[in-house]
Each structure stands twice: as C-alpha cells, then as structure tokens.
Design an enzyme around this catalytic site. Structure first.
Site, short mmCIF file in Angstrom:
data_model
loop_
_atom_site.label_atom_id
_atom_site.label_comp_id
_atom_site.label_asym_id
_atom_site.label_seq_id
_atom_site.Cartn_x
_atom_site.Cartn_y
_atom_site.Cartn_z
N CYS A 115 9.60 -2.43 4.97
CA CYS A 115 10.09 -3.62 5.13
C CYS A 115 11.62 -3.58 6.52
O CYS A 115 11.41 -5.00 6.56
CB CYS A 115 10.39 -4.46 3.67
SG CYS A 115 9.16 -4.05 2.91
N HIS B 140 4.48 -4.86 0.26
CA HIS B 140 5.95 -5.21 -0.64
C HIS B 140 6.51 -6.60 -0.40
O HIS B 140 6.17 -7.67 0.63
CB HIS B 140 6.89 -4.37 0.06
CG HIS B 140 6.73 -3.02 0.21
ND1 HIS B 140 7.44 -2.15 0.01
CD2 HIS B 140 5.50 -2.49 -0.42
CE1 HIS B 140 6.96 -0.81 -0.04
NE2 HIS B 140 5.80 -0.67 -0.70
N GLU C 244 9.45 -8.17 0.29
CA GLU C 244 9.77 -9.08 1.89
C GLU C 244 8.32 -9.32 2.78
O GLU C 244 8.37 -10.27 3.36
CB GLU C 244 10.42 -7.59 2.26
CG GLU C 244 12.00 -7.57 1.24
CD GLU C 244 11.12 -5.94 0.48
OE1 GLU C 244 10.06 -5.96 0.14
OE2 GLU C 244 12.03 -4.76 0.87
N CYS D 46 12.92 -0.87 2.12
CA CYS D 46 11.69 0.64 2.66
C CYS D 46 12.10 -0.14 4.68
O CYS D 46 12.88 -0.96 4.96
CB CYS D 46 10.56 0.54 2.30
SG CYS D 46 9.59 0.07 2.82
ZN LIG Z 1 9.20 -2.34 1.73
#
Ligand SMILES: [Zn+2]
Length: 151
Positions: free
Chosen positions: A86, A53, A55, A83
C-alpha cells in the site's frame, strides 16, 4: 478527548463494517480537499484478492471517480499503518498527505520494517501524520483477533 477528524471517523466506521464481514478491520478514505472521493474497507476474503487492502481499494476507487491515475491533490486516511504494497501504491498515486491511525509493528512499512517512504528509491513521499484515532483502531483490531482466537 477531542473529536476525530470526520475522514478518520469514516475510515473507522468502514473498518468496523469490515470486521462485521469477517475481514480484518481496516478502513480507508480518500479526500480531495473537503470532498470525500472514496471510502473502502479491507476485503481480501470477499474479493478473493490478497491485494484488496482498504488503501488499495480506496486509491483505485478515487482514481476511477476522478478519471485520472494521479492523486497529487488528495489525502489518504487509513486506520492502520500501511503495508509495503500500500505504501508503494500511495507513492505511485502521488498522494499528498497520509494520515494513519494505529502503528503496525509487524506489517507496517511506513514507520516500521522497510520504512518505504524513507528509501532513496522512493520517488514520491507524502506528508505523513501518524496516530490519529490510533486507540480506537487498535481496539477494533484487538477485539477482532481475540474473538477469532476464542472462536
Ligand atoms: Zn496494505
């Protein structure tokens, strides 16, 4: 309409690049004071890595660039509500402030779902600022998924 902070502008540009590569458009930027330390876009498909992801990639790159595992003097800007994974990484990295764009009612874990930073077991809570560039971020995601459905 007032201009977006440059960090969110850069995160949105990274998200747009991700969409062009067929990745879900999410971008992230790590700032240390006024300095851009890392810019990353969502890349799980390209990297064959479900944890890639924006992040996660931005936090990893920033920590490497700074040569340390704690980012307590850094801020993370991301176009979408993080999420659970993260949010966990943000806490582990001790990020000072989190600025995010669009809400993610399905996958978000800051203001939705597990509300990670509000849990008593969360050992570090960044300051959280939501909704910055939210309209543009949501539009990128909407366009991406509607194009995929049409295709
Ligand atoms: Zn994430």
């Amino acid at each position: 309409m007032f201009p977006l902070p440059p960090a969110m502008r850069q995160a949105l540009d990274a998200a747009r690049d991700a969409a062009a590569r067929g990745e879900v458009p999410v971008g992230a930027v790590v700032m240390c004071g006024e300095q851009v330390v890392a810019v990353a876009a969502n890349a799980p498909r390209a990297l064959c890595d479900p944890t890639a992801h924006a992040e996660m990639l931005a936090i990893r790159a920033a920590a490497r660039a700074l040569g340390r595992d704690r980012l307590e003097d850094c801020d993370l800007w991301v176009t979408l509500e993080p999420c659970a994974m993260c949010a966990g990484a943000i806490a582990h990295a001790r990020v000072a402030r989190l600025y995010f764009g669009a809400d993610d009612a399905k996958g978000g874990a800051v203001e939705h779902g597990p509300r990670f930073f509000a849990q008593p077991t969360c050992h570090h809570r960044p300051e959280v600022y939501a909704g910055i560039g939210a309209g543009e971020s949501a539009m990128l995601l909407r366009d991406f998924f509607s194009a995929r459905r049409a295709g």
